[in-house]
Design a protein around this motif. Sequence first.
Motif, short mmCIF file in Angstrom:
data_model
loop_
_atom_site.label_atom_id
_atom_site.label_comp_id
_atom_site.label_asym_id
_atom_site.label_seq_id
_atom_site.Cartn_x
_atom_site.Cartn_y
_atom_site.Cartn_z
N VAL A 34 0.89 -1.19 -0.03
CA VAL A 34 -0.08 0.08 0.10
C VAL A 34 0.87 1.28 0.06
O VAL A 34 0.41 2.36 -0.22
CB VAL A 34 -1.02 -0.01 1.37
CG1 VAL A 34 -1.88 -1.06 1.38
CG2 VAL A 34 -0.11 0.26 2.50
N LEU A 35 2.15 1.23 0.13
CA LEU A 35 3.02 2.30 0.23
C LEU A 35 3.50 2.81 -1.06
O LEU A 35 3.94 1.97 -2.04
CB LEU A 35 4.08 2.09 1.15
CG LEU A 35 4.02 1.58 2.56
CD1 LEU A 35 5.47 1.37 3.21
CD2 LEU A 35 3.26 2.93 3.40
N ARG A 36 3.47 4.19 -1.43
CA ARG A 36 3.84 4.63 -2.55
C ARG A 36 4.92 5.73 -2.06
O ARG A 36 4.57 6.72 -1.45
CB ARG A 36 2.59 5.35 -3.55
CG ARG A 36 1.61 4.32 -3.98
CD ARG A 36 2.06 3.52 -4.73
NE ARG A 36 1.00 2.22 -5.12
CZ ARG A 36 1.03 1.08 -4.64
NH1 ARG A 36 1.71 0.65 -3.70
NH2 ARG A 36 -0.04 0.28 -5.03
N PRO A 37 5.93 5.79 -2.89
CA PRO A 37 6.98 6.89 -2.40
C PRO A 37 6.37 8.13 -2.59
O PRO A 37 5.75 8.28 -3.69
CB PRO A 37 8.12 6.50 -3.35
CG PRO A 37 8.03 5.22 -3.91
CD PRO A 37 6.68 4.81 -3.77
N SER A 38 6.62 9.08 -1.88
CA SER A 38 6.27 10.44 -1.94
C SER A 38 7.60 11.38 -2.10
O SER A 38 8.64 11.08 -1.51
CB SER A 38 5.45 10.86 -1.02
OG SER A 38 5.20 12.29 -1.06
N SER A 54 2.70 8.08 0.38
CA SER A 54 1.16 8.18 0.36
C SER A 54 0.87 6.73 0.42
O SER A 54 1.45 5.57 0.10
CB SER A 54 0.90 8.44 -1.17
OG SER A 54 1.41 10.13 -1.11
N LEU A 55 -0.45 6.56 0.55
CA LEU A 55 -1.07 5.23 0.78
C LEU A 55 -2.16 5.09 -0.38
O LEU A 55 -2.72 5.94 -0.69
CB LEU A 55 -1.88 5.11 2.18
CG LEU A 55 -0.99 5.44 3.22
CD1 LEU A 55 -2.06 5.32 4.71
CD2 LEU A 55 0.14 4.46 3.55
N GLU A 56 -2.01 3.76 -1.02
CA GLU A 56 -2.95 3.34 -2.12
C GLU A 56 -3.77 2.27 -1.63
O GLU A 56 -2.99 1.00 -1.71
CB GLU A 56 -2.19 3.33 -3.42
CG GLU A 56 -3.07 2.92 -4.43
CD GLU A 56 -2.41 3.15 -5.89
OE1 GLU A 56 -2.79 2.11 -6.47
OE2 GLU A 56 -1.66 4.03 -6.10
N VAL A 57 -4.89 2.12 -1.42
CA VAL A 57 -5.96 1.19 -0.93
C VAL A 57 -7.07 0.96 -2.00
O VAL A 57 -7.87 2.14 -2.11
CB VAL A 57 -6.22 1.17 0.31
CG1 VAL A 57 -7.30 0.12 0.74
CG2 VAL A 57 -5.06 1.21 1.24
N ASP A 58 -7.17 -0.01 -2.71
CA ASP A 58 -8.46 -0.26 -3.49
C ASP A 58 -8.77 0.86 -4.27
O ASP A 58 -9.84 1.62 -4.81
CB ASP A 58 -9.66 -0.54 -2.61
CG ASP A 58 -9.77 -1.74 -2.03
OD1 ASP A 58 -8.77 -2.69 -2.40
OD2 ASP A 58 -10.04 -1.88 -0.84
N GLY A 59 -7.65 1.48 -5.07
CA GLY A 59 -7.78 2.62 -6.02
C GLY A 59 -7.86 3.86 -5.50
O GLY A 59 -7.78 4.59 -6.03
#
Length: 93
Positions: A34-38, A54-59
């Motif tokens: 769920v982790l995306r670099p920022s 940033s977090l990404e969960v279910d789009g």
Amino acid sequence: MRAVWNDQVIAESDDTVVVEGNHYFPLASVDAAVLRPSSKQTHCPWKGDASYYSLEVDGATNPDAAWFYPTPSDAAANIKDRVAFWRGVTVSE
């Protein structure tokens, strides 16, 4: 402790460190998927320079909702390799 965002557990650990009211989870306890670099960075006078994920969960994306100190100051050495959350992430037992 458990960190939840968008109805998904994103981190869970019995080994958190509380600093200034924030639970810092061991990086290994965080769901890396769920982790995306920022590119966001901030500076704390006593902890050092913080980097963000940033977090990404279910789009859905929650920008800059997790932070960590890659090289914390000596005074904050206990949060090295740990991540904390905000911006709508619920942290509870």
